[in-house]
Scaffold this motif. Structure first.
Motif, PDB file in Angstrom:
ATOM      1  N   ASP A 576       0.845  -1.136  -0.172  1.00  0.00           N
ATOM      2  CA  ASP A 576      -0.090  -0.014  -0.162  1.00  0.00           C
ATOM      3  C   ASP A 576       0.933   1.323   0.033  1.00  0.00           C
ATOM      4  OD1 ASP A 576      -2.360  -1.370  -0.078  1.00  0.00           O
ATOM      5  OD2 ASP A 576      -2.721  -1.625   2.326  1.00  0.00           O
ATOM      6  N   SER A 577       2.074   1.206   0.478  1.00  0.00           N
ATOM      7  CA  SER A 577       2.999   2.314   0.626  1.00  0.00           C
ATOM      8  C   SER A 577       3.157   2.912  -0.772  1.00  0.00           C
ATOM      9  CB  SER A 577       4.277   2.101   1.405  1.00  0.00           C
ATOM     10  OG  SER A 577       4.979   1.113   0.575  1.00  0.00           O
ATOM     11  N   ILE A 578       3.088   2.254  -1.695  1.00  0.00           N
ATOM     12  CA  ILE A 578       3.128   3.069  -3.137  1.00  0.00           C
ATOM     13  C   ILE A 578       2.433   4.141  -3.452  1.00  0.00           C
ATOM     14  CG2 ILE A 578       2.943   2.606  -5.716  1.00  0.00           C
ATOM     15  CD1 ILE A 578       4.160  -0.162  -5.361  1.00  0.00           C
ATOM     16  N   TYR A 579       1.315   4.164  -2.551  1.00  0.00           N
ATOM     17  CA  TYR A 579       0.397   5.214  -2.650  1.00  0.00           C
ATOM     18  C   TYR A 579       1.169   6.578  -2.465  1.00  0.00           C
ATOM     19  CZ  TYR A 579      -2.662   8.890  -0.697  1.00  0.00           C
ATOM     20  OH  TYR A 579      -3.454  10.007  -0.180  1.00  0.00           O
ATOM     21  N   ASN A 580       2.331   6.479  -1.496  1.00  0.00           N
ATOM     22  CA  ASN A 580       2.949   7.672  -1.114  1.00  0.00           C
ATOM     23  C   ASN A 580       3.882   8.339  -2.257  1.00  0.00           C
ATOM     24  OD1 ASN A 580       2.358   7.677   1.756  1.00  0.00           O
ATOM     25  ND2 ASN A 580       3.874   6.035   2.135  1.00  0.00           N
ATOM     26  N   LEU A 581       4.156   7.639  -3.253  1.00  0.00           N
ATOM     27  CA  LEU A 581       4.916   7.994  -4.409  1.00  0.00           C
ATOM     28  C   LEU A 581       4.006   8.861  -5.414  1.00  0.00           C
ATOM     29  CD1 LEU A 581       6.592   4.732  -5.419  1.00  0.00           C
ATOM     30  CD2 LEU A 581       7.168   6.423  -3.592  1.00  0.00           C
ATOM     31  N   THR A 582       3.717  10.163  -4.947  1.00  0.00           N
ATOM     32  CA  THR A 582       2.631  10.774  -5.588  1.00  0.00           C
ATOM     33  C   THR A 582       3.014  11.544  -6.846  1.00  0.00           C
ATOM     34  OG1 THR A 582       3.138  12.614  -3.998  1.00  0.00           O
ATOM     35  CG2 THR A 582       1.367  11.182  -3.417  1.00  0.00           C
ATOM     36  N   ASN A 583       4.337  11.543  -7.104  1.00  0.00           N
ATOM     37  CA  ASN A 583       4.791  12.144  -8.292  1.00  0.00           C
ATOM     38  C   ASN A 583       4.888  11.106  -9.541  1.00  0.00           C
ATOM     39  OD1 ASN A 583       5.282  14.900  -7.446  1.00  0.00           O
ATOM     40  ND2 ASN A 583       6.938  13.954  -6.029  1.00  0.00           N
TER      41      ASN A 583
END
Length: 693
Positions: A576-583
């Motif tokens: 789920d942490s891939i969500y943090n890759l907002t760019n």
């Protein structure tokens, strides 16, 4: 050549003086101009009718007390230019450049009976540039700079017949259309500078330019011009700068050597053919020669060695051939940049090139050279950019040991060489402390990622793709604090994705310093990089043998634009942490053993324009709304337990549809994705797909 600033000073000296007192009419005209501004950055505090306008900011009066100069450059002015400035009957210079002015350019200023210098460059002016009536008497205008605006429409042709004093005309960086006029040549005997580049001019370069006997600069690059260079251009013996790059010009350049005073020749990115004439050696003042991206053929003439003032020579992307040993480069002591990429030169790299001790940039890539690198390249003490890709070099250890003596190197491309050799070990290589870009791709090198790379503490980009390197990614990679572009794809690297990679400082936060490459780095003709900060932040580990799970810490890499972990043996769930890759704009996790459902959080990557999770073991429904619903079926295929409207396996209609809890406006998301696709999608094709598949 005199700059515009120097010309302004020289022209205005006889006219202006700090003394004087302006008239009421002049004051009214200036206040009308002020009233047309929506933003004047404090100008109102100086300009008011209780004081003499000769004392107002930006105003200079003549000895007789009349307004002679209005100079308001770089004042962040917004609004329209009032025609009232044309009522200033003694105005000699009007400089409103480098602001944000909009609307049209009043014809009253172009047709003024007093203005000698008119500069409105670098604004947002729109519309066309109107024609003056044929009954207009001759005007005193000498310098007209309307460059870097938003002008459109046909360029005036008859107006210049009234400008018999014209010296400089700069209309570059607009959207003017139609043919290039020639009337200014017949009417202005002192006409010296014509700058029409970066427009949409079309048709042939007109006959008649040869009448401009005082012309020193002729520039119309980046337009849609066709045909050959007209013969009468070669009669302009005063010409110093000939600049027509990026058009569709054809024919040979034989006549160009009649222009004995040329300093700059830039005819790159056209369709010129024929050979470089032997008579080019007669151009004793030539400093820049650019003929890249044409259809030139034949050998380089021996007489090139006579152009001893040459500083830049770019002949890349042609069909030139022969042995470079025929040219004595040792006479070109002023040469700073030499680019011969994508030609058919044969033999060995001539050692006379290494006599050009002032070289800072050398590119000989993609030719048919052979042999080993000469130790004499160490004589190039100022060399910062070196590209020797695809020239059949052998003995990588020897080559790197030689190149480590080039202490000033910051950019080094030596891929497509040393085929099937072994990566040098740590005790064999030293130096390269200043290297920022290092590319050793497509060599089929065996061995491991060497420890000597850890000494390249200034490294920003590392390209090791398409080799046969094995073993794990070393722990020390996170100590390369400036590294932001990592491509190790298509190797045999193994082990788990190390936490060292998800600790890279520049992939987490931080801005890349803007540094200019000495030569543009090309992915293709249409995709070129000139500064380091233009490169995206990338982690590409695709097509390797990595195992284990994608670490949850991958979410720390918030600055990433491209993440490729495809074609490995990764297992477990998509974190789920891939969500943090907002760019993130490109995400490829295809061809692994990933399982579980598609995380809801992926639907919040609003800038994602390339997405691929095909050929895994994922299950559940593919979203039918939101960001992920905009991608084609091949982004999801090869997951037998996935279902969705775009797949052969449809979901049970009783299932609850996949809806993001944080974003419901799918249309906005789609438009963002669609807009970024053309920028990043093309990039992905260039740096990933075309390389592997």
């Amino acid at each position: 050549m005199l700059s515009y600033g120097h010309v302004l000073v020289l022209l205005l000296l006889p006219f202006v003086s700090p003394a004087g007192s302006c008239t009421e009419q002049e004051m009214r005209s200036l206040l009308q101009f002020l009233a047309g501004l929506s933003q004047d950055i404090g100008l109102t505090a100086s300009w008011h009718n209780s004081t003499d306008c000769c004392s107002w900011e930006g105003i200079t009066c003549s000895r007789e007390g009349t307004v002679a100069e209005v100079s308001l450059a770089s004042r962040s002015l917004q609004g329209h230019i009032s025609p009232s400035l044309g009522d200033l009957t003694s105005l000699v210079c009007l400089n409103l450049s480098h602001n944000s002015l909009s609307g049209g350019l009043p014809l009253e200023l172009v047709s003024s009976s007093s203005i000698v210098v008119l500069d409105v460059s670098f604004n947002r002016l729109t519309g066309g540039l109107g024609e003056l009536p044929s009954s207009t008497p001759h005007r005193p205008l000498q310098v007209l700079n309307i460059s870097s605006n938003l002008f459109t429409g046909l360029f005036p042709s008859n107006t210049w017949e009234m400008m018999n004093n014209l010296i400089m005309l700069n209309a570059s960086n607009n959207s003017f259309t139609g043919p290039i006029p020639t009337s200014f040549c017949a009417s202005a005997p002192s006409f010296a500078v014509l700058e029409l580049s970066y427009n949409q001019f079309s048709g042939r370069i007109p006959l008649g330019l040869g009448n401009c006997s005082m012309l020193t600069l002729l520039s119309a690059g980046h337009n849609n011009l066709i045909g050959a260079l007209p013969d009468d251009i070669f009669d302009i013996t005063s010409l110093k700068h000939l600049w027509f790059p990026n058009n569709q010009l054809e024919g040979s350049i034989i006549g160009i050597t009649k222009l004995k005073n040329l300093v700059t020749i830039d005819l790159g990115e056209n369709r010129l053919n024929g050979s470089i004439p032997n008579s080019i050696g007669q151009l004793k003042t030539l400093e820049k020669l650019n003929l890249e991206y044409n259809n030139m053929f034949g050998e380089l003439p021996l007489t090139l060695g006579n152009c001893t003032k040459l500083m830049t020579m770019n002949l890349g992307s042609n069909n030139l051939s022969g042995d470079l040993d025929n040219v004595n480069f040792s006479t070109l002591g002023n040469l700073r940049s030499l680019d011969l990429i994508w030609n058919n030169f044969t033999g060995t790299v001539p050692e006379s090139i290494y006599s050009c001790r002032n070289l800072t940039a050398l590119r000989l890539s993609y030719n048919r050279f052979h042999g080993q690198l000469s130790e004499k390249i160490g004589n190039l003490k100022y060399l910062t950019f070196l590209s020797l890709v695809g020239i059949s070099l052998r003995n990588i250890t020897n080559a790197l040991q030689i190149l480590q003596n080039c202490r000033t190197l910051t950019t080094l491309f030596i891929g497509y060489n040393f085929i099937h050799e072994t990566m040098p070990k740590d005790d064999e290589i030293y130096g390269f402390e200043n290297l920022r870009v290092f590319s050793l791709n497509d060599c089929s090198l065996t061995g491991k990622i060497p420890h000597w790379l850890s000494k390249l503490t200034n490294l920003e980009m590392l390209f090791l793709y398409n080799n046969k390197l094995n073993g794990p990614v070393p722990y020390w990679i996170s100590s390369l604090n400036f590294l932001f572009h990592i491509d190790m794809s298509n190797n045999s690297l193994s082990g788990e994705i190390p936490l060292a990679l998800v600790e890279m400082p520049m992939l987490q936060t931080g801005n890349v310093a803007t540094k200019t490459f000495e030569l543009p780095i090309s992915r293709s003709h249409s995709l070129q990089y000139r500064i380091t900060s233009s490169f995206p932040k990338v982690l590409n580990l695709g097509i390797n043998n990595f195992t284990g799970m994608i670490p949850n810490e991958i979410g720390h890499l918030k600055a990433l634009l491209l993440l490729n972990l495809s074609s490995n043996r990764l297992s477990g769930k998509i974190p789920d942490s891939i969500y943090n890759l907002t760019n993130l704009q490109v995400l490829d996790l295809s061809r692994n053993n990933l399982n579980g459902t598609i995380p809801d959080a992926l639907n919040e990557l609003h800038f994602l324009s390339v997405f691929n999770i095909s050929n895994n073991d994922l299950e559940g429904s593919v979203p039918n709304v939101g960001q992920l619903s905009t991608f084609p079926s091949n982004s999801f295929e090869g997951n037998p337990r996935l279902c969705g409207p775009m797949l052969t396996q449809h979901c049970d209609t009783t299932e609850t549809p996949f809806v993001s809890t944080k974003h419901t406006n799918s249309m906005i998301v789609f438009m963002i994705s669609f807009g970024t696709f053309f920028g990043v999608g093309v990039l992905y094709d260039q740096i990933v797909l075309s390389r592997f598949f």
